[in-house]
Write a protein that holds these residues in place. Structure first.
Motif, PDB file in Angstrom:
ATOM      1  N   GLY A 102      92.277   6.198  14.233  1.00 13.13           N
ATOM      2  CA  GLY A 102      93.449   6.910  14.746  1.00 13.13           C
ATOM      3  C   GLY A 102      93.926   7.973  13.761  1.00 13.13           C
ATOM      4  O   GLY A 102      93.901   7.755  12.550  1.00 13.13           O
TER       5      GLY A 102
ATOM      6  N   GLY B  22      97.027   9.254  13.369  1.00 13.20           N
ATOM      7  CA  GLY B  22      98.486   9.302  13.428  1.00 13.20           C
ATOM      8  C   GLY B  22      99.057   9.930  12.159  1.00 13.20           C
ATOM      9  O   GLY B  22      98.314  10.416  11.290  1.00 13.20           O
ATOM     10  N   HIS B  23     100.386   9.915  12.059  1.00 18.17           N
ATOM     11  CA  HIS B  23     101.080  10.544  10.927  1.00 18.17           C
ATOM     12  C   HIS B  23     100.556  10.030   9.586  1.00 18.17           C
ATOM     13  O   HIS B  23     100.397  10.796   8.635  1.00 18.17           O
ATOM     14  CB  HIS B  23     102.570  10.220  10.979  1.00 18.17           C
TER      15      HIS B  23
ATOM     16  N   SER C 151      88.789   9.223  15.844  1.00 12.83           N
ATOM     17  CA  SER C 151      89.928   9.824  16.550  1.00 12.83           C
ATOM     18  C   SER C 151      89.473  10.245  17.939  1.00 12.83           C
ATOM     19  O   SER C 151      88.359  10.740  18.114  1.00 12.83           O
ATOM     20  CB  SER C 151      90.422  11.049  15.768  1.00 12.83           C
ATOM     21  N   GLN C 152      90.356  10.061  18.911  1.00 13.77           N
ATOM     22  CA  GLN C 152      89.996  10.422  20.288  1.00 13.77           C
ATOM     23  C   GLN C 152      89.773  11.918  20.424  1.00 13.77           C
ATOM     24  O   GLN C 152      88.937  12.359  21.174  1.00 13.77           O
ATOM     25  CB  GLN C 152      91.130  10.000  21.236  1.00 13.77           C
TER      26      GLN C 152
ATOM     27  N   GLN D 271      85.671   9.371  18.839  1.00 13.14           N
ATOM     28  CA  GLN D 271      85.497   8.196  19.680  1.00 13.14           C
ATOM     29  C   GLN D 271      86.866   7.551  19.856  1.00 13.14           C
ATOM     30  O   GLN D 271      87.816   7.899  19.162  1.00 13.14           O
ATOM     31  CB  GLN D 271      84.584   7.187  18.969  1.00 13.14           C
TER      32      GLN D 271
ATOM     33  N   ALA E  25     113.721  10.259  21.971  1.00 13.43           N
ATOM     34  CA  ALA E  25     112.662  11.049  22.614  1.00 13.43           C
ATOM     35  C   ALA E  25     113.082  11.452  24.025  1.00 13.43           C
ATOM     36  O   ALA E  25     112.947  12.614  24.423  1.00 13.43           O
ATOM     37  CB  ALA E  25     111.353  10.264  22.651  1.00 13.43           C
TER      38      ALA E  25
ATOM     39  N   LEU F 259     113.565  15.235  25.463  1.00 14.64           N
ATOM     40  CA  LEU F 259     112.726  15.677  26.589  1.00 14.64           C
ATOM     41  C   LEU F 259     113.585  16.182  27.743  1.00 14.64           C
ATOM     42  O   LEU F 259     113.271  17.207  28.360  1.00 14.64           O
ATOM     43  CB  LEU F 259     111.847  14.516  27.087  1.00 14.64           C
TER      44      LEU F 259
ATOM     45  N   VAL G 178     101.478   1.194  15.727  1.00 10.63           N
ATOM     46  CA  VAL G 178     100.516   0.129  16.054  1.00 10.63           C
ATOM     47  C   VAL G 178     100.922  -1.202  15.400  1.00 10.63           C
ATOM     48  O   VAL G 178     100.498  -2.268  15.829  1.00 10.63           O
ATOM     49  CB  VAL G 178      99.077   0.543  15.609  1.00 10.63           C
TER      50      VAL G 178
END
Ligand SMILES: Cc1cc2nc3c(=O)[nH]c(=O)nc-3n(C[C@H](O)[C@H](O)[C@H](O)COP(=O)(O)OP(=O)(O)OC[C@H]3O[C@@H](n4cnc5c(N)ncnc54)[C@H](O)[C@@H]3O)c2cc1C
Length: 396
Positions: free
Chosen positions: A14, A16-17, A45-46, A87, A188, A192, A310
């Motif tokens: 991943g 992430g930050h 990473s995706q 992946q 968030a 938004l 996570v």
């Protein structure tokens, strides 16, 4: 940086930050001394790029272009001397030090030390058929076509949301009347809803934006901050429904006592562990999070570390937020190196006060630092400065 006693495999899952911070640190160390780190480091990473959530509302409101809010992970890996693997992590078998990933094909990777920073999923359990929603979503994540057969859009994954938001704008442009609802009660959702309002009012005069937030709007914040936020929501003519959303079908959003005609719904309804956490042998707690100690180390498998959304700390409550992923990630990076080099690890102790800056759509922001509240255009510029400093840390 620590020299490892022998060459081991460190697998980062991943982007992430926390792992972005780790890659930047490795890259800086490499510039100084190319031979310092003697481990094979791989990052799964995706996507080759990752979207920075802190600037996403600013992109929706038209203040930033997509490239302004993206970090090029693949290039960062090259500079850090880390092998980039595009992946998706689908399984962690901690007893056999193995992860399984999917992409073009299913692959196994062995590791000596694993670091998880894969974030979390949007909690869609408010939707009665959330299982079929999740199946639909996982089928559509990779190709990002956005040709959704549902008008319920989860904020995560952000890459999918980006496509879906563009679809919303197109539909709003073509509709005589457009009604959008944002569901959520956290920072968030507030950002938004105001960003959506600022943009929709420029493209559809006959539109309505509704916030469905239940009874606990911004529950972790002080009441002065909440009042300032509510004033901003009123300034933007946003309808506030203090009820829980319970379903969406056939163009109707059901809440505890209402049925609202709504064209599309954006869900920012908190986080839940990703699907792979349901079948791992790692100890999992809460709503599917990897249980870690104060060193960000798995409580069941000491060669596995997890940080950010996570993970869940077993010793104290630490909110799921980008701030803790960044700060916890810096400590975790030290601990990964310490673990590999048999050195003493550190404890991540979050500060008692965290600065939160919440953008209000139109270059105006509200801030909170403990009991101190701030607001104004200058707060938006402060947020922009901090966000840009994070995103541009490795741009020349
Ligand atoms: C609109 C919005 C605004 C926000 N603003 C703020 C803010 O101002 N301040 C703040 O502190 N928090 C903010 N947050 C919360 C913050 O985004 C999260 O808490 C934070 O992103 C968590 O960081 P992370 O490092 O755990 O993972 P993430 O940033 O979620 O990154 C996880 C990465 O892992 C990748 N990934 C996921 N699954 C897999 C897999 N199976 N295999 C491989 N890769 C995978 C993802 O594609 C992603 O790149 C905001 C959230 C949203 C939605």
């Amino acid at each position: 940086m620590t020299k490892f006693s022998s060459k081991k495999t460190l697998l980062l899952a991943g982007a992430g930050h926390a792992h972005i911070g780790m890659l930047r640190r490795l890259s800086a160390a490499r510039l100084k001394d190319a031979d310092t780190i003697e481990a094979d480091i791989h990052l799964i990473s995706q996507q080759p790029q990752t979207i920075y959530s802190g600037m996403l509302p600013g992109w929706m409101a038209g203040h930033y272009q997509l490239h302004d809010i993206s970090i090029d992970i693949k290039s960062l890996c090259v500079r850090a001397g880390v092998r980039f693997i595009q992946q998706s992590l689908v399984q962690v078998n901690a007893a056999s030090n193995k992860v399984v990933t999917t992409g073009d094909e299913q692959t196994d990777f062995d590791y000596d030390v694993l670091s998880l920073n894969t974030g979390a999923d949007t909690d869609m359990r408010w939707l009665p058929d959330h299982n079929s929603y999740n199946e639909y979503r996982s089928d559509n994540d990779d190709n990002n076509t956005g040709a959704a057969n549902t008008n319920v859009i989860a904020i995560r994954p952000l890459s999918t949301f980006i496509t879906q938001w563009q679809r919303i704008l197109k539909a709003a442009q073509q509709s005589e009347k457009y009604q959008l609802a944002i569901i959520g009660a956290g920072a968030a959702a507030i950002e938004l809803v105001m960003a959506a309002q600022v943009t929709l009012r420029n493209i559809n005069r006959n539109h309505q934006v509704t916030l469905v937030c239940g009874e606990n709007l911004l529950s972790g914040f002080n009441s002065g901050f909440r009042q300032r936020v509510i004033k901003q929501l009123h300034r933007h003519d946003i309808t506030i429904v203090r009820e829980r959303a319970t379903d969406y079908r056939d163009g109707k959003l059901s809440t505890t006592h209402k049925s609202l005609p709504i064209n599309a719904v954006i869900a920012a309804t908190g986080v839940i562990g990703s699907a792979w956490t349901a079948s791992t042998d790692l100890e999992i707690e809460g709503d599917g999070f990897v249980a870690v100690n104060d060193k960000q180390q798995s409580v069941s498998h000491p060669n596995v570390f997890a940080v950010g959304d996570v993970a869940i700390r077993v010793d104290k409550y630490v909110a799921h937020s980008g701030v803790h992923s960044v700060h916890g990630g810096a400590v975790e990076a030290d601990n990964l190196l310490a673990y590999l080099g048999d050195n003493v690890m550190k404890s991540y102790q979050p500060k008692s006060r965290t600065l939160y800056l919440l953008s209000c759509g139109d270059k105006y922001a509200i801030g909170s630092w403990g009991n101190v509240n701030l607001q104004g255009r200058w707060v938006w510029h402060l947020k922009k400065y901090i966000d840009k400093r994070f995103i541009e840390a490795d741009k020349d």
